[in-house]
Enzyme design. Structure first.
Site, PDB file in Angstrom:
ATOM      1  N   ASN A 115      47.336  37.164  37.352  1.00  0.00           N
ATOM      2  CA  ASN A 115      46.319  36.112  37.298  1.00  0.00           C
ATOM      3  C   ASN A 115      45.885  35.987  35.843  1.00  0.00           C
ATOM      4  O   ASN A 115      45.065  36.768  35.349  1.00  0.00           O
ATOM      5  CB  ASN A 115      45.126  36.475  38.180  1.00  0.00           C
ATOM      6  CG  ASN A 115      45.520  36.531  39.639  1.00  0.00           C
ATOM      7  OD1 ASN A 115      45.745  35.503  40.275  1.00  0.00           O
ATOM      8  ND2 ASN A 115      45.650  37.753  40.174  1.00  0.00           N
ATOM      9  N   GLU A 116      46.464  35.001  35.185  1.00  0.00           N
ATOM     10  CA  GLU A 116      46.206  34.822  33.757  1.00  0.00           C
ATOM     11  C   GLU A 116      44.852  34.140  33.562  1.00  0.00           C
ATOM     12  O   GLU A 116      44.279  33.604  34.527  1.00  0.00           O
ATOM     13  CB  GLU A 116      47.316  33.955  33.147  1.00  0.00           C
ATOM     14  CG  GLU A 116      48.719  34.546  33.281  1.00  0.00           C
ATOM     15  CD  GLU A 116      48.995  35.687  32.305  1.00  0.00           C
ATOM     16  OE1 GLU A 116      48.044  36.363  31.864  1.00  0.00           O
ATOM     17  OE2 GLU A 116      50.182  35.920  31.997  1.00  0.00           O
ATOM     18  N   PRO A 117      44.299  34.161  32.341  1.00  0.00           N
ATOM     19  CA  PRO A 117      43.016  33.497  32.091  1.00  0.00           C
ATOM     20  C   PRO A 117      43.033  32.071  32.642  1.00  0.00           C
ATOM     21  O   PRO A 117      44.017  31.354  32.484  1.00  0.00           O
ATOM     22  CB  PRO A 117      42.914  33.510  30.568  1.00  0.00           C
ATOM     23  CG  PRO A 117      43.678  34.723  30.171  1.00  0.00           C
ATOM     24  CD  PRO A 117      44.815  34.827  31.140  1.00  0.00           C
ATOM     25  N   SER A 127      42.723  31.506  35.880  1.00  0.00           N
ATOM     26  CA  SER A 127      43.011  31.578  37.322  1.00  0.00           C
ATOM     27  C   SER A 127      41.701  31.451  38.088  1.00  0.00           C
ATOM     28  O   SER A 127      40.678  32.004  37.686  1.00  0.00           O
ATOM     29  CB  SER A 127      43.639  32.930  37.688  1.00  0.00           C
ATOM     30  OG  SER A 127      44.872  33.087  37.052  1.00  0.00           O
ATOM     31  N   THR A 138      51.690  37.311  27.411  1.00  0.00           N
ATOM     32  CA  THR A 138      52.152  38.249  28.438  1.00  0.00           C
ATOM     33  C   THR A 138      53.669  38.361  28.368  1.00  0.00           C
ATOM     34  O   THR A 138      54.243  39.450  28.455  1.00  0.00           O
ATOM     35  CB  THR A 138      51.735  37.745  29.838  1.00  0.00           C
ATOM     36  OG1 THR A 138      50.318  37.651  29.863  1.00  0.00           O
ATOM     37  CG2 THR A 138      52.223  38.656  30.935  1.00  0.00           C
TER      38      THR A 138
END
Ligand code: F6R
Length: 633
Positions: free
Chosen positions: A155-157, A159, A174
């Protein structure tokens, strides 16, 4: 006071090993408790470098203490997409390799998102994954790592707080951070299947692990800043039973350590005073001697003023302390006694060992000092701790073998021998797949290439041939990125060299914050050797000081610097030319990491930044400064 800053409970451990042992024990207790009640224990699993030691410890508990996983059901957080389960980089492979194949878990209890699922059926797949978790009774304990950008799972920034299991795009950062598992960045998938934030937050208990200095800033932000979807891990502040297990390095940016004067009563040591005052000056962009009483009071330093004031005295004390770290004589000034000089005057000619984890760290991280020590007549030895052989590209090897073939042909030496090596290498490299180990012959050649570069650097600096020591530490020689755990053999090799040289000074890479890298292991085994020699009262270390330089990536904080070696613009160039000698590490290296600059650029930027900081604080202006911390052992 700490609670005002920290909104998630934390536990700080001495190192990643101690932390992993503790968490493994908690997990074992949970599994056993559930088993005694005839219940299943549902665990949420993470991958990445962080939980490897935890899994190793769980395997040990299974093998040595009979811990059974028969009642355990697991759900993994994520998987790359697309990704075949049997691919070497898949999280299926990771989990089997590090945990599942070593324990007695029932394979049907293992759930890892399927990276081969058709995109059109993804929505249903996600729902089914969530349902499977619910049917198992929900996750009792979720293990998490954290990305450098605060991602949990993938869950990347950005999300959503309400996200569930789905396909998500990976941030470029990432992909770069995980590129070491692939041949190059373009092979890293752009997508992943991941549990959502809601899925994670539904777990009954959450345990997040973070080790190493690289995680320190995001750990601080996740724990101390406001909850925001821009930092996914900050959403864990909402969970009622979540704890972060940290090592000292990853906890180091928390306010309780960065500015302990804001979180409670403290005992002012010289280093702490320097830290408080330098931080204040840096924050206000003022030279040290221009800080006022108001500045101190506004930033919570009333206690320091009261105990050590008036303000002028504190400013001067810190200014003088920093000024005294600067010296052009890293081995001590032989011609006169300088009070408070970082190094002692005698003996005038010192025996020095520079330990270099890879064959180029000496010149990259302390090239200016290396050159000065040589020019000032010290007896310098260099201990190249590892062969560094995996960081040479195949193309570079072929070029060197080509040279050897031509060389042999030209001088009518047995050409067929070199040609055979060429043929073998060429056919191996042609069919070489990702993660294939090089043949021992190619590894040997790669090591040779790095040794010749290191020797050329030593000649450039002025180190005698017999003072160059290739230590080839065994822990490194796996032919793969993953290394073996260090053993006594690695320690003994250091002890023998130290006993032979009887150094007055040791310079070593102090990258002890990075929990998995080669530098950290090299530091640990070197340090262990010193401690063993000291506790045996061995005369070889009776008069030896240990100075730590930082690796290629970061510099010491200014308040930790005990010796700063200035460089003129010409000396910067001299160092640059020394770094250039390492041709196999130039113009695009095998392990570039997420910094596109070449090593000489990183080194120059870093040394120039340190000099700029000294200048900003009102100290003399230099082109560059190399910094060292004195370390007790
Ligand atoms: C892995 C995962 C990721 C990692 C994170 C940290 O299953 O979900 O969130 O935990 O990228 O990775 P490492 O531990 O390699 O720093």
């Amino acid at each position: 006071m700490i609670a005002i800053f920290e909104k998630i409970p934390i536990q700080i451990h001495e190192d990643s090993k101690t932390a992993s042992k503790k968490i493994a024990q908690e997990i074992a207790a949970l599994i056993k408790d559930k088993a005694s009640k005839k219940q299943n224990c549902v665990l949420g699993m993470a991958t990445g470098s962080t939980p490897k030691t935890l899994y190793a410890e769980l395997v040990r508990l299974h093998k040595e203490k009979g811990l059974s996983f028969k009642n355990v059901i697991t759900f993994n957080l994520d998987e790359y997409y697309p990704m075949k389960p049997d691919a070497p980089q898949s999280y299926h492979t990771f989990m089997n390799k590090h945990l599942f194949q070593h324990i007695d878990i029932d394979p049907k209890n293992i759930h890892i998102p399927d990276g081969t699922i058709d995109k059109s059926s993804m929505h249903n797949y996600g729902k089914a994954f969530e349902k499977a978790i619910e049917d198992a009774g929900g996750i009792d304990l979720q293990i998490l790592g954290i990305g450098l950008n605060g991602h949990i799972g993938f869950n990347e920034p950005g999300s959503s707080r309400n996200s569930i299991t789905r396909i998500a795009a990976l941030d470029n950062g990432t992909r770069l951070a995980n590129a070491y598992e692939f041949n190059n960045i373009s092979d890293v998938p752009r997508l992943a299947l991941t549990m959502g934030i809601t899925t994670i937050l539904k777990s009954k208990k959450i345990v997040l692990l973070a080790f190493g200095a690289s995680k320190a800033e995001i750990i601080r932000a996740s724990i101390e800043e406001k909850i925001t979807e821009r930092i996914p891990a900050s959403l864990l502040q909402e969970h009622e039973d979540c704890i972060f297990h940290l090592d000292q390095a990853s906890a180091s940016k928390l306010t309780r350590f960065e500015a302990p004067w804001l979180t409670g009563q403290i005992k002012w040591t010289e280093k702490l005073i320097r830290k408080a005052v330098c931080s204040l000056a840096i924050q206000l962009k003022k030279p040290l001697l221009m800080l006022s009483k108001e500045d101190y009071l506004n930033e919570g330093l009333a206690d320091l003023l009261e105990k050590h004031g008036p303000v002028g005295n504190i400013n001067l004390r810190v200014f003088n302390g920093l000024r005294d770290t600067i010296t052009g004589w890293p081995g001590g000034k032989p011609t006169e006694e300088v009070p408070r000089h970082p190094e002692r005057r005698n003996p005038a000619q010192k025996r020095v060992i520079i330990f270099s984890p890879h064959p180029d760290d000496d010149i990259i991280s302390m090239g200016g000092t290396f050159l000065r020590l040589a020019q000032q007549g010290h007896d310098i030895h260099v201990g190249y701790q590892t062969s560094g052989n995996i960081a040479v590209s195949d193309e570079f090897v072929m070029r060197q073998i080509d040279f050897a073939v031509e060389f042999d042909g030209n001088f009518s030496i047995d050409k067929s021998r070199a040609s055979k090596i060429w043929d073998d290498a060429a056919s191996f490299i042609k069919t070489k797949k990702q993660h294939d180990k090089d043949t021992p012959e190619i590894r040997n050649i790669k090591g040779m290439i790095r040794r010749t570069e290191a020797r050329a650097t030593c000649r450039y600096v002025g180190v005698k041939d017999e003072n160059i020591h290739f230590m080839n530490l065994p822990f490194y020689e796996t032919g793969l990125i993953a290394k073996n755990p260090p053993t006594d053999e690695d320690v003994n090799i250091h002890m023998e060299l130290i006993q032979k040289i009887k150094p007055h000074q040791i310079f070593a890479a102090g990258d002890f914050a990075d929990p998995h890298g080669t530098h950290k292991v090299c530091f640990e085994v070197m340090f262990e050797a010193l401690k063993r020699l000291k506790s045996a009262n061995d005369p070889s270390v009776a008069d030896c000081r240990l100075w730590l330089y930082r690796g290629a990536w970061a510099e010491w904080d200014i308040w930790d610097i005990d010796m700063a070696i200035p460089m003129s613009p010409d000396q910067v160039l001299e160092k640059r030319n020394g770094i250039f000698i390492h041709q196999s590490q130039k113009d695009g290296v095998v392990f570039q990491g997420n910094d596109s600059r070449e090593f000489w650029q990183r080194a120059e930027d870093r040394n120039a930044e340190t000099a700029k900081l000294f200048d900003q604080l009102g100290l003399p202006q230099y082109a560059a400064l190399e910094a060292f911390m004195r370390y007790e052992y």
